[in-house]
Enzyme design. Sequence first.
Site, mmCIF file in Angstrom:
data_model
loop_
_atom_site.group_PDB
_atom_site.id
_atom_site.type_symbol
_atom_site.label_atom_id
_atom_site.label_comp_id
_atom_site.label_asym_id
_atom_site.label_seq_id
_atom_site.Cartn_x
_atom_site.Cartn_y
_atom_site.Cartn_z
ATOM 1 N N CYS A 97 3.948 -2.726 -10.269
ATOM 2 C CA CYS A 97 3.167 -1.887 -11.186
ATOM 3 C C CYS A 97 4.035 -1.501 -12.362
ATOM 4 C CB CYS A 97 2.752 -0.570 -10.527
ATOM 5 S SG CYS A 97 1.488 -0.732 -9.275
ATOM 6 N N ARG A 109 -1.084 3.029 -16.681
ATOM 7 C CA ARG A 109 -0.338 2.083 -15.841
ATOM 8 C C ARG A 109 -1.150 0.823 -15.535
ATOM 9 N NH1 ARG A 109 -1.055 4.131 -10.460
ATOM 10 N NH2 ARG A 109 0.679 2.855 -9.719
ATOM 11 N N ASN A 129 4.943 1.934 -6.419
ATOM 12 C CA ASN A 129 5.652 1.548 -5.208
ATOM 13 C C ASN A 129 7.167 1.622 -5.394
ATOM 14 O OD1 ASN A 129 4.630 1.027 -2.754
ATOM 15 N ND2 ASN A 129 4.672 -1.197 -2.946
HETATM 16 C C1 TCH Z 1 0.584 0.084 -3.874
HETATM 17 C C2 TCH Z 1 0.244 0.966 -5.065
HETATM 18 C C3 TCH Z 1 1.329 0.793 -6.094
HETATM 19 C C4 TCH Z 1 1.277 -0.567 -6.675
HETATM 20 C C5 TCH Z 1 2.670 -1.050 -6.872
HETATM 21 O O1 TCH Z 1 3.559 -0.383 -7.346
HETATM 22 N N1 TCH Z 1 2.875 -2.284 -6.467
HETATM 23 C C6 TCH Z 1 4.170 -2.885 -6.539
HETATM 24 C C7 TCH Z 1 4.495 -3.522 -5.230
HETATM 25 S S1 TCH Z 1 6.184 -3.876 -5.107
HETATM 26 O O2 TCH Z 1 6.988 -3.002 -5.804
HETATM 27 O O3 TCH Z 1 6.317 -5.229 -5.584
HETATM 28 O O4 TCH Z 1 6.461 -3.799 -3.686
HETATM 29 C C8 TCH Z 1 0.132 2.432 -4.675
HETATM 30 C C9 TCH Z 1 -0.069 3.345 -5.914
HETATM 31 C C10 TCH Z 1 -0.875 4.543 -5.436
HETATM 32 C C11 TCH Z 1 -0.978 4.335 -3.920
HETATM 33 C C12 TCH Z 1 -2.131 5.050 -3.212
HETATM 34 C C13 TCH Z 1 -2.073 6.545 -3.467
HETATM 35 O O5 TCH Z 1 -0.776 7.062 -3.184
HETATM 36 C C14 TCH Z 1 -3.141 7.296 -2.661
HETATM 37 C C15 TCH Z 1 -3.145 6.937 -1.155
HETATM 38 C C16 TCH Z 1 -1.995 7.615 -0.424
HETATM 39 C C17 TCH Z 1 -2.045 7.316 1.071
HETATM 40 O O6 TCH Z 1 -0.939 7.925 1.696
HETATM 41 C C18 TCH Z 1 -2.010 5.812 1.286
HETATM 42 C C19 TCH Z 1 -3.155 5.136 0.590
HETATM 43 C C20 TCH Z 1 -3.203 5.436 -0.925
HETATM 44 C C21 TCH Z 1 -4.577 4.905 -1.380
HETATM 45 C C22 TCH Z 1 -2.050 4.739 -1.695
HETATM 46 C C23 TCH Z 1 -2.045 3.226 -1.467
HETATM 47 C C24 TCH Z 1 -0.954 2.487 -2.284
HETATM 48 O O7 TCH Z 1 0.312 2.857 -1.828
HETATM 49 C C25 TCH Z 1 -1.055 2.838 -3.787
HETATM 50 C C26 TCH Z 1 -2.356 2.212 -4.283
#
Ligand code: TCH
Length: 324
Positions: free
Chosen positions: A2, A16, A79
């Site tokens: 992200c 974002r 993340n």
């Molecule tokens: C995975 C998402 C971030 C995307 C990202 O940064 N990807 C990069 C992956 S990496 O670096 O290559 O590993 C994060 C951003 C916000 C997160 C969400 C939000 O924090 C809201 C909830 C929180 C809950 O605890 C879990 C589900 C959830 C619905 C989360 C799911 C997931 O972790 C999300 C959607």
Amino acid sequence: MCTAITFATEDHYFGRNLDLDFSYNETVTITPRNYVFPMRKVPDLNSHYAIIGMATVVGDYPLYYDAVNEAGLGMAGLNFPDNAHYFEDVAGKNNITSFELIPYILGTCKTVAEAKKALANISISAENFSKEFPTSTLHWMIADKDGSIVVESTADGLHVYDNPVGVMTNNPPFPIMKFALNDYYALSAHPLEHKFAKDLDLHEYSRGMSGLGLPGDLSSKSRFVRCVFTKYNSLCDKDEASSVNQFLKILGSVEQVKSLCEVTPGEYEYTIYSSCMNQEKGIYYYTTYGNPDIHAVDMHKTDLDADKLTSYKLQKDLEFHFDN
Ligand SMILES: C[C@H](CCC(=O)NCCS(=O)(=O)O)[C@H]1CC[C@H]2[C@@H]3[C@H](O)C[C@@H]4C[C@H](O)CC[C@]4(C)[C@H]3C[C@H](O)[C@]12C
């Protein structure tokens, strides 16, 4: 992966790319001032600043990914795998779970300065939202019109870094990311003077060669560097349409096309949505992977004194606009 950025013209913008291989049915959700935010370890937030952002709503609770409050403070969770560490409750601190951090900060703070003050007394608690929605390994970017910070909770405690570039991606931790910019200090968006070896007849045979070496891959350090370069060299008119459009173009420079990044066999990350929030006006603009039209939700067109959430389903289907 992200990427989150800030951007300023006449107004200030924050948003974002959400890059993931699947969606949690997120919606643009407005939390009005009198919705009661139940808090696990500190008193519930009975009345607070109104918030608009992207959230998965579970049993009437908005799990926010990124949002802005009515005072213009924005915040996004990205993340931060392997590095994020949350704690058992610490006596004397406000123990806030990772999924409560956005509501807590945006509900109670008007500025980055106020957020810094609140964070000085916060420990991020390891408690899950539920079995179905366990803790995510996140770090956060927070921004107002005057600047931004990065919040990273790691095994050695909670770190709050000033973010002078207004860009954040994923791993590694922010100080390493920021230092990596030094490796690219010679790149430019303008034609360069030849300094490689003065006796050689070398010349630019194509436009854009002064940026040669800018990383083009999707790793998070590469996206960070590419996005900072794009943002800092970006020129933009000051009106709203130009600003939102340019903001989304900057995010487009690090957008993920489907199938370029496999995360599990046969599953690929892609840019599910891109958001751009006008921090002064409380408007949430977004595009989705399937629909590049810019949709918008204006928090001030709803009753901000209400006590119930309002959610708007994302517009994911492409429409052609025929000119004949
Ligand atoms: C995975 C998402 C971030 C995307 C990202 O940064 N990807 C990069 C992956 S990496 O670096 O290559 O590993 C994060 C951003 C916000 C997160 C969400 C939000 O924090 C809201 C909830 C929180 C809950 O605890 C879990 C589900 C959830 C619905 C989360 C799911 C997931 O972790 C999300 C959607």
